[in-house]
Design an enzyme around this catalytic site. Structure first.
Site, PDB file in Angstrom:
ATOM      1  N   ASP A  91      21.531  38.420  15.349  1.00 44.91           N
ATOM      2  CA  ASP A  91      22.973  38.635  15.283  1.00 44.91           C
ATOM      3  C   ASP A  91      23.364  39.620  14.191  1.00 44.91           C
ATOM      4  O   ASP A  91      24.376  40.317  14.311  1.00 44.91           O
ATOM      5  CB  ASP A  91      23.696  37.306  15.060  1.00 44.91           C
ATOM      6  CG  ASP A  91      23.843  36.516  16.352  1.00 44.91           C
ATOM      7  OD1 ASP A  91      23.000  36.698  17.244  1.00 44.91           O
ATOM      8  OD2 ASP A  91      24.787  35.728  16.458  1.00 44.91           O
ATOM      9  N   SER A  95      31.663  33.943  15.112  1.00 47.11           N
ATOM     10  CA  SER A  95      30.447  33.429  14.499  1.00 47.11           C
ATOM     11  C   SER A  95      30.542  31.940  14.232  1.00 47.11           C
ATOM     12  O   SER A  95      31.624  31.387  14.017  1.00 47.11           O
ATOM     13  CB  SER A  95      30.200  34.167  13.180  1.00 47.11           C
ATOM     14  OG  SER A  95      29.215  33.527  12.407  1.00 47.11           O
TER      15      SER A  95
END
Length: 580
Positions: free
Chosen positions: A81, A470
């Site tokens: 990520d 997130s």
């Protein structure tokens, strides 16, 4: 030992060809009829998450050979990520999960291997491994490969998550960044996934709660003695699964999925676990609405942990207090203890050796951190199929927010609106058209949320989006993954206009558009931006194949299961109603 599908007729064309291939690799004749196991390795030099996986794969080869099976290491893509989110605004991240699943299928099913052991690390690898297990339904064990040693654990100022947050906020405020590089150099002090209880560590705990990882293996420090013990135990468990012919679809059941939902609610895990668990359920042939399970079980699941970024405790302290196994032990009265695990026993039996809660880092059911759900699934006229909000532990913030919509088609435009005055306290920022098919690939909105924090607007401006954010995000009134997404024909989110009132009610679990249904019906349909940059490759393919979030955003419809083709989902969404 059951009949092995890998043992082709020895003198058939395919049987003799693979003998030639494998003997040339130095494999002994006596090994050719042994169970053949795939070691699924997501090794990559792009990120610290994967830096130690080759060593784990080598150790597993030795363990498995000692146990009488023949290992073959295979490789898949390895998304991070923090690294592979640079291209096309991070839209490769979620699609890479399903690419991993297809990588595994092509190698393991193509070669007709008998079992697999999966080295799970960064966010998308664990759900991908569990999805592949459900799809292929061959004996499988997931190995949680551990979290990185962070600067915070050494008493320094930051870990990678803190550095990321500080950099995102500085980009908005223009504050000096002289010390950021120094902080970054001290943030990660070893291999493994991000140290906080974000998506990676959350999914490792999910694997254990499902019964697909050995008990007591998550979270775990990367390269620690406990991790290496779990690696050996995982090899032993896999051989036991092969001998008993115990397969993932006997372990991943409605009951074990509910166990995993309870675990995530109890630790305040990442919101991304919802869509991943739904995808795992779909690939395992289950007809269960994971979104609704989070919604209903959240009302009766106590919060037993308060780990960064939700609370003050480090993941190291959480692990030392017993980690996922202790949380599951405390939750056992609320779980289905008869669910099977890869160790061949029931969950209740496997948890018997787990340590009890210490009452401080991990609380008991009778004395929790709180009873409000840290992961709130909302439904309503703006989100007939669901949306999700993340809250801190414990949650003392506002439960309701009503305000006028301000429409944006990109994260960048919404961030700019903070500075130029288009967004004001009391507004609801609506960032739409960035869902799984609208982006395509699902856009990230975390930077906008951090920008609100930087400008002191986190509690006075709400966010509603069909994109994602997130697992670090847990403050303010932020609602993501609205479904159906704006790009779905007739979706309420696509019909919202500036100044429409939006009502977010966490206590009631509702997300409503306060507009007369007749007025909505008369509005023109949503039209996506004509200049989306999807690159003409993988993301375009993803857009054509991806199913709605209610199906876990898997890449194919399940007409005989819980998931329908996207067009049918749009046609079956409830009518939009005003909720006063």
């Amino acid at each position: 030992m059951p009949t092995l599908r890998s043992n082709l007729p020895p003198t058939s064309a395919l049987g003799i060809a693979r003998r030639a291939q494998w003997r040339s690799l130095g494999i002994a004749t006596a090994d050719l009829t042994k169970p053949k196991v795939a070691i699924v390795n997501t090794s990559s030099e792009l990120a610290a998450c994967y830096a130690h996986l080759d060593d784990i794969a080598d150790a597993l080869k030795g363990h498995l050979r000692e146990l009488g099976v023949l290992p073959f290491e295979i490789r898949t893509t390895a998304p991070s990520d923090f690294v592979t989110s640079a291209g096309r605004a991070g839209r490769y991240i979620l699609p890479s999960r399903d690419l991993i699943v297809n990588d595994i299928e092509a190698a393991v099913e193509g070669a007709k291997l008998d079992a697999m052991i999966c080295l799970s690390s960064c966010d998308k690898t664990t759900p991908a491994h569990l999805m592949a297990a459900g799809r292929l339904n061959i004996p499988t064990v997931v190995v949680a490969c551990g979290y990185q040693h962070s600067g915070l654990a050494e008493g320094r100022e930051a870990d990678v998550e803190e550095v990321f947050l500080l950099a995102a906020m500085a980009a908005v405020t223009g504050e000096p960044t002289d010390d950021l590089e120094e902080l970054a150099d001290d943030a990660i002090l070893g291999p493994g996934v991000c140290a906080g209880l974000a998506t990676a560590n959350s999914m490792h705990i999910v694997a254990e709660a499902l019964g697909m990882a050995v008990t007591g293996s998550a979270p775990v420090r990367a390269n620690s003695e406990r991790m290496w013990q779990s690696v050996r135990r995982s090899a032993e468990a896999l051989v036991g699964l092969i001998e008993r012919d115990l397969r993932p679809r006997e372990i991943i059941t409605d009951a074990s999925v509910r166990n995993a939902v309870r675990a995530m609610l109890a630790v305040g895990g990442s919101i991304n676990t919802i869509k991943h668990l739904q995808a795992i359920a779909v690939e395992s042939g289950l007809d269960i609405d994971v979104w609704e399970e989070f919604r209903t079980l959240g009302r009766s699941t106590p919060l037993l942990a308060s780990v960064r970024p939700n609370g003050p405790w480090l993941t190291e302290q959480f692990e030392d207090a017993g980690g996922g196994a202790t949380v599951l032990r405390e939750l056992l009265p609320l779980l289905d203890g008869s669910s099977l695990t890869v160790e061949g026993s029931t969950l209740a039996h496997s948890l018997a050796a787990a340590r009890p809660a210490d009452g401080e880092i991990i609380r008991t059911v009778e004395d929790p951190f709180g009873t409000d759900p840290a992961i709130a699934v909302l439904r309503g006229s703006l989100a007939p199929s669901g949306a999700v909000a993340k809250r801190p532990v414990p949650d003392s913030g506002p439960r309701r927010f009503t305000g006028p919509a301000r429409i944006f088609t990109s994260r960048e435009d919404a961030i700019a609106a903070i500075s130029d005055g288009r967004l004001r306290p009391g507004d609801v920022a609506v960032i739409r058209g960035i869902g799984v098919s609208g982006a395509p690939g699902m856009g990230l909105t975390s930077a906008f949320i951090f920008a609100l924090h930087a400008r002191g607007l986190a509690h006075s401006v709400a966010l509603v989006t069909d994109g994602q954010f997130s697992g670090l995000v847990n403050q303010g009134m932020t609602v993501g993954e609205v479904s159906p997404e704006a790009a779905t024909a007739g979706a309420p989110l696509g019909l919202v206009q500036d100044d429409d009132l939006i009502d977010i009610d966490l206590a009631d679990g509702r997300l409503d558009l306060l507009v007369d249904p007749a007025e909505l019906a008369a509005r023109p349909p949503y039209v996506p931006l004509p200049d989306r940059d999807s690159g003409g490759g993988m993301l375009d393919q993803y857009e054509q194949l991806v199913q709605p979030l209610g199906c876990g955003a898997v890449l194919c419809a399940r007409p005989n299961g819980p998931c329908q083709p996207a067009a049918e989902v749009a046609a079956s969404t409830p009518e939009h109603t005003e909720h006063a």
